[in-house]
Design an enzyme around this catalytic site. Structure first.
Site, mmCIF file in Angstrom:
data_model
loop_
_atom_site.group_PDB
_atom_site.id
_atom_site.type_symbol
_atom_site.label_atom_id
_atom_site.label_comp_id
_atom_site.label_asym_id
_atom_site.label_seq_id
_atom_site.Cartn_x
_atom_site.Cartn_y
_atom_site.Cartn_z
ATOM 1 N N GLY A 284 0.799 -1.505 0.294
ATOM 2 C CA GLY A 284 0.417 0.140 -0.102
ATOM 3 C C GLY A 284 1.123 1.507 0.290
ATOM 4 O O GLY A 284 1.115 1.116 -0.868
ATOM 5 N N ASP A 285 0.644 1.759 1.305
ATOM 6 C CA ASP A 285 1.248 3.256 1.126
ATOM 7 C C ASP A 285 2.500 2.786 2.222
ATOM 8 O O ASP A 285 2.363 4.190 2.846
ATOM 9 C CB ASP A 285 0.683 4.593 1.374
ATOM 10 C CG ASP A 285 -0.226 3.968 2.862
ATOM 11 O OD1 ASP A 285 -0.915 3.156 3.110
ATOM 12 O OD2 ASP A 285 -0.169 5.834 3.400
ATOM 13 N N GLU A 286 3.085 2.268 2.568
ATOM 14 C CA GLU A 286 3.316 2.015 3.486
ATOM 15 C C GLU A 286 4.864 1.717 3.485
ATOM 16 O O GLU A 286 5.560 0.828 2.235
ATOM 17 C CB GLU A 286 3.854 0.971 4.501
ATOM 18 C CG GLU A 286 2.529 0.697 5.309
ATOM 19 C CD GLU A 286 1.324 -0.556 6.381
ATOM 20 O OE1 GLU A 286 0.389 -0.096 7.340
ATOM 21 O OE2 GLU A 286 2.159 -1.215 5.533
#
Length: 317
Positions: free
Chosen positions: A242-244
């Site tokens: 994801g956005d990690e």
């Protein structure tokens, strides 16, 4: 009376000397053959010297190889094999297809046979057979080395691609964890510091929902580029999903880890201010330090993740 082995050896050495002395002219012939009928199309867009490249040196080495004794002939990993692989890589860098490089070797065989044809009459029958065998075997093996060079590169690229996140080019979750485990082992052995940064994009779902997933992907790509720009050569970053994102900072204490986060935050803010990414985009991050905060990959990532959410809560309190 049949010639002695010494005489045969002398004749082969004389031929090898002729090949070496004629290396430049023979290389020119190879290039001309490649240009004729467009057999090696990529040659046409090069200047004269680039067309020749290291072919004269290569032919000289081939001449020496032909004159070698049976015990010291072509060896995988030897000088001539190495030269063949380097030639293949250099040609590939110039845009040559593998088929074109193989064709160059086959044209070299043709040119050498043409060069040797008028000299065969002066050779003993045994010498002729020896010469034919050595030339054919050497060219065949050079083709194998050439193909091997392409295969090695392709295999390395595929292996690296399998370790990379397709969108950002950073290490994927598994590869990052594996590399982090290796660095942790070194840190344990040499009793050195190591810090792990865990970060994500604030309100990333909102970016996707309001601006679209393509814009969300662009934000991730830009943040990944920022991570590459501000990390040292010894550090590495990965997209965990994801956005990690996560970063391993080698030989870095907790204070220096926080300094890295501040640099990253400034970098992202500058991108936002310059409209490279949407206005207001920001990141949150947490830092964990080895050995204080954990001694395994899982422990350090959990600790850094917990501190990331502590940071989010304190920011929005």
């Amino acid at each position: 009376m049949e010639p002695s082995r010494a005489q045969e050896r002398s004749q082969l050495l004389e031929l090898a000397g002729e090949i070496r002395r004629s290396a430049w002219d023979l290389a020119v012939e190879v290039v001309e053959e490649g240009l004729r009928d467009d057999l090696v199309p990529s040659l046409d867009r090069l200047d004269s010297l680039s067309r020749l490249d290291d072919i004269p040196t290569f032919i000289g080495a081939l001449g020496r190889e032909i004159a070698q004794s049976e015990e010291s002939g072509f060896r995988h990993g030897g000088a001539l094999a190495t030269l063949a692989r380097e030639h293949a890589r250099e040609r590939e860098a110039l845009g040559f297809a593998p088929r074109e490089v193989v064709t160059e070797f086959l044209l070299l065989r043709r040119v050498l046979w043409r060069f040797l044809a008028p000299r065969r009459a002066s050779l003993d029958t045994g010498d002729v057979r020896t010469l034919e065998r050595r030339l054919d075997e050497t060219i065949d093996r050079l083709v194998v080395e050439c193909v091997g060079a392409y295969f090695d590169r392709a295999t390395t690229e595929l292996a690296d691609r399998a370790r990379r996140d397709a969108l950002t080019g950073l290490l994927n979750h598994q590869a990052f964890s594996e590399e982090l485990e290796l660095e942790l082992e070194r840190a344990r052995r040499y009793r050195r510091d190591l810090s792990v940064v865990f970060c994500d994009v604030d309100r990333f779902k909102q970016i996707n929902d309001t601006l679209g997933h393509l814009e969300g992907d662009r934000v991730l790509e830009r943040i990944a580029a920022s991570l590459r720009e501000i990390t040292r050569g010894s550090d590495f970053a990965g997209r965990l999903g994801g956005d990690e994102f996560a970063v391993c900072l080698v030989e870095t204490d907790l204070e220096s880890g926080h300094a890295f986060v501040r640099r990253l935050e400034r970098h992202v803010a500058e991108l936002s201010d310059a409209d490279v990414i949407p206005q207001g985009v920001a990141i949150s991050a947490g830092v964990a330090h080895f050995p204080v905060d954990g001694s395994t990959v899982a422990e350090l990532l959990r600790r850094a993740d917990a501190r990331l959410y502590d940071e989010k809560r304190s920011r929005h309190a």
